[in-house]
Structures are given as structure tokens and as C-alpha cells.
Design a protein around this motif. Sequence first.
Motif, mmCIF file in Angstrom:
data_model
loop_
_atom_site.group_PDB
_atom_site.id
_atom_site.type_symbol
_atom_site.label_atom_id
_atom_site.label_comp_id
_atom_site.label_asym_id
_atom_site.label_seq_id
_atom_site.Cartn_x
_atom_site.Cartn_y
_atom_site.Cartn_z
ATOM 1 N N ASP A 139 34.828 -4.784 -43.073
ATOM 2 C CA ASP A 139 33.441 -4.835 -42.599
ATOM 3 C C ASP A 139 32.865 -6.249 -42.569
ATOM 4 N N ALA A 140 33.663 -7.237 -42.138
ATOM 5 C CA ALA A 140 33.142 -8.607 -42.104
ATOM 6 C C ALA A 140 33.504 -9.365 -40.830
ATOM 7 N N LEU A 141 34.431 -8.889 -40.043
ATOM 8 C CA LEU A 141 34.846 -9.629 -38.852
ATOM 9 C C LEU A 141 33.699 -9.841 -37.870
ATOM 10 N N HIS A 142 32.766 -8.914 -37.830
ATOM 11 C CA HIS A 142 31.693 -8.977 -36.847
ATOM 12 C C HIS A 142 30.567 -9.932 -37.238
ATOM 13 N N TYR A 143 30.720 -10.650 -38.336
ATOM 14 C CA TYR A 143 29.686 -11.592 -38.748
ATOM 15 C C TYR A 143 29.811 -12.947 -38.044
ATOM 16 N N PHE A 144 30.931 -13.212 -37.366
ATOM 17 C CA PHE A 144 31.058 -14.483 -36.658
ATOM 18 C C PHE A 144 31.495 -14.240 -35.224
ATOM 19 N N ASP A 145 31.316 -15.259 -34.381
ATOM 20 C CA ASP A 145 31.419 -15.057 -32.941
ATOM 21 C C ASP A 145 32.859 -14.770 -32.497
ATOM 22 N N HIS A 146 33.017 -14.428 -31.239
ATOM 23 C CA HIS A 146 34.311 -13.977 -30.734
ATOM 24 C C HIS A 146 35.380 -15.057 -30.815
ATOM 25 N N ALA A 147 34.992 -16.301 -30.582
ATOM 26 C CA ALA A 147 35.969 -17.386 -30.720
ATOM 27 C C ALA A 147 36.433 -17.505 -32.169
ATOM 28 N N GLY A 148 35.502 -17.355 -33.102
ATOM 29 C CA GLY A 148 35.874 -17.383 -34.515
ATOM 30 C C GLY A 148 36.754 -16.214 -34.899
ATOM 31 N N ARG A 169 38.363 -2.945 -41.020
ATOM 32 C CA ARG A 169 37.519 -1.865 -40.532
ATOM 33 C C ARG A 169 36.435 -2.471 -39.658
ATOM 34 N N ILE A 170 36.205 -1.838 -38.523
ATOM 35 C CA ILE A 170 35.228 -2.341 -37.562
ATOM 36 C C ILE A 170 34.287 -1.204 -37.169
ATOM 37 N N GLY A 171 33.171 -1.580 -36.573
ATOM 38 C CA GLY A 171 32.295 -0.605 -35.940
ATOM 39 C C GLY A 171 32.582 -0.582 -34.453
ATOM 40 N N ASP A 172 32.818 0.585 -33.914
ATOM 41 C CA ASP A 172 33.164 0.727 -32.501
ATOM 42 C C ASP A 172 31.897 0.598 -31.654
ATOM 43 N N ALA A 173 31.765 -0.523 -30.942
ATOM 44 C CA ALA A 173 30.556 -0.797 -30.179
ATOM 45 C C ALA A 173 30.390 0.115 -28.973
ATOM 46 N N SER A 174 31.412 0.908 -28.664
ATOM 47 C CA SER A 174 31.314 1.849 -27.548
ATOM 48 C C SER A 174 30.876 3.246 -28.000
ATOM 49 N N ALA A 175 30.521 3.394 -29.280
ATOM 50 C CA ALA A 175 30.271 4.725 -29.841
ATOM 51 C C ALA A 175 28.815 5.181 -29.738
ATOM 52 N N CYS A 202 30.035 -7.646 -32.318
ATOM 53 C CA CYS A 202 30.883 -6.455 -32.324
ATOM 54 C C CYS A 202 31.605 -6.312 -30.989
ATOM 55 N N ARG A 203 32.599 -5.420 -30.963
ATOM 56 C CA ARG A 203 33.385 -5.156 -29.768
ATOM 57 C C ARG A 203 33.643 -3.645 -29.688
ATOM 58 N N PRO A 204 33.908 -3.144 -28.499
ATOM 59 C CA PRO A 204 34.414 -1.774 -28.396
ATOM 60 C C PRO A 204 35.784 -1.662 -29.047
ATOM 61 N N LEU A 205 36.120 -0.478 -29.525
ATOM 62 C CA LEU A 205 37.393 -0.263 -30.211
ATOM 63 C C LEU A 205 38.570 -0.716 -29.352
ATOM 64 N N GLY A 206 38.582 -0.354 -28.075
ATOM 65 C CA GLY A 206 39.698 -0.726 -27.219
ATOM 66 C C GLY A 206 39.900 -2.228 -27.125
ATOM 67 N N ALA A 231 30.225 4.893 -36.922
ATOM 68 C CA ALA A 231 31.276 4.597 -35.943
ATOM 69 C C ALA A 231 32.339 3.698 -36.562
ATOM 70 N N ASN A 232 32.614 3.884 -37.852
ATOM 71 C CA ASN A 232 33.580 3.056 -38.553
ATOM 72 C C ASN A 232 35.006 3.483 -38.231
ATOM 73 N N VAL A 233 35.840 2.503 -37.913
ATOM 74 C CA VAL A 233 37.243 2.766 -37.603
ATOM 75 C C VAL A 233 38.109 1.795 -38.399
ATOM 76 N N MET A 234 39.085 2.329 -39.114
ATOM 77 C CA MET A 234 40.051 1.485 -39.811
ATOM 78 C C MET A 234 41.190 1.153 -38.859
ATOM 79 N N LEU A 235 41.546 -0.120 -38.802
ATOM 80 C CA LEU A 235 42.659 -0.586 -37.990
ATOM 81 C C LEU A 235 43.788 -0.994 -38.921
ATOM 82 N N VAL A 236 44.905 -0.313 -38.812
ATOM 83 C CA VAL A 236 46.097 -0.612 -39.609
ATOM 84 C C VAL A 236 47.040 -1.384 -38.703
ATOM 85 N N CYS A 237 47.181 -2.658 -38.970
ATOM 86 C CA CYS A 237 47.874 -3.588 -38.067
ATOM 87 C C CYS A 237 49.122 -4.124 -38.762
#
Length: 246
Positions: A139-148, A169-175, A202-206, A231-237
Motif C-alpha cells: 500500500d505505498a507504490l501509489h504515493y509517488f509518480d509514475h516515473a518513480g 498490494r495496489i488499489g485498482d483505479a478501474s474499480a 494510482c493505475r488500473p489493475l491491467g 478495491a485492494n488487489v495483491m500482486l504476487v510477482c
Amino acid sequence: MNHATFLNTLLDEATLPFRGGGKFAYHYARGKLSSDCIFRELLRQGIFPAEGHYLDLGCGQGSLFGWLLAARKLHEQGNWPADWAPAPKALSLRGYELMQKDVDRAARAFGRDHPLVDIRQGDMCRVDFGHADVVTILDALHYFDHAGQQDVLTRIRAALPPGGLFLTRIGDASAGLPYHLCNWVDHAVTFVRGHRLPRLYCRPLGEWVALLENLGFSVSTMEMNEGKPFANVMLVCRVPPASQAE
């Protein structure tokens, strides 16, 4: 022992160190670990490797580390659900956190000379990640811009070996509405922890999945809301094993 009793025992063990960090640290850890289903599911489903070196970016006061240490202790004592995956063994637990107050709470909780835990003040956009088997950002990736975001994720991929794991974990901006509810809660929690209210990127999940796959990760997604209207989604990468990368 039923699951509810076990989870209470695990929670007590995981939050015990935070008693030394002050009332806020203790109650924040209990609230976070008991109310957020991701912590339980990470253990129940066996997402983490059997053992490894961990790096948690934006780690706060180290609640995840307390959870992992407690889980391993209970597992080694034979106090573990038969239908759960074995508890992972952390070989080291490194964390970076932007807020010095959280770092200070972690130091009071774990001590400054803990054999496994090392939490330092640092900005994930600037610090050297070194190498790790597991990298987490909850729950922290969305605190800085897309280039970051692109830069941080590229450096995470470089820090991981074949077979390594990045978990976020991200929030799905398309939800729709659930996404906006997520943002409202995020702002509230951020304010309580002493941060200024941020602009969120934020970004859409896709789009998240495509970004990570372009970096060479194999990505699986899991909703992580447990009945809450979010709209929380865990991404296992995962980084492909060396045999697959050749």
C-alpha cells in the motif's frame, strides 16, 4: 486449537515487541495485523518461500516483521494449523521507512541490535536495495509518480535472484466506487500516522500487471478485501527460475 484461537495467539505474539514501542505502536500493530486479511493469507497460502532474506519498502514500524517472527516461533513450537502452509523462515528482515517516528518505534520494539531485524530511515526512491529473496511494498507504490514507480520496480527486479518474489498490494483505479473508498481510507490512515495527505498516483489493475510483466515478472492477482467494499488487489510477482529464463 481452532483458527480463531490460533490467530489470537499469533496476534499476541506478533504484537508483544511493540509494547516497548509505546501505546500507539502497540495498538496500531494490533489493529493493523488483526483487521487486514493480507497478513493471514500470506501465511495460510504459503506465498513466501520456505526461507529467505526480506526487504520491506515503506515498512512503517515493522508490523510485518513482527508477524513473520511470531509465525515462525509458533510453527517451531508445533503450534500451527495443520491446513496452513509451513511458516516461512526469515534469514534477515531489512526495512526502509520514510518517517523517522516509525523508525524510532521500530527501534524501541525490536532493539537496535536485533539479530534479524534492521529498519532504517530512507526513501525507497533513493536508497540502494542491495539483494533480497523477497521484496514487499504494501500500500505505498501509489504515493509517488509514475516515473518513480517505474524506477523503483526496475530496481526491485534487479535486486531479486531467479525465483525471487516481489509482493505488493495496489488499489485498482478501474474499480469505480470501491477504489474511491480505498483512497478515502488511505488518506485517513496516512493522516493518523503523521504524514501529510498525499497526492496519489494510482493505475488500473491491467496497467500494473502489464508494467510488471514488461519487467520480467510472472504476475498473479488476488483480491484482498474480505467482504469490505474496497478495491485492494495483491500482486504476487515472481522472477522465473534460472532454468526458465535461459
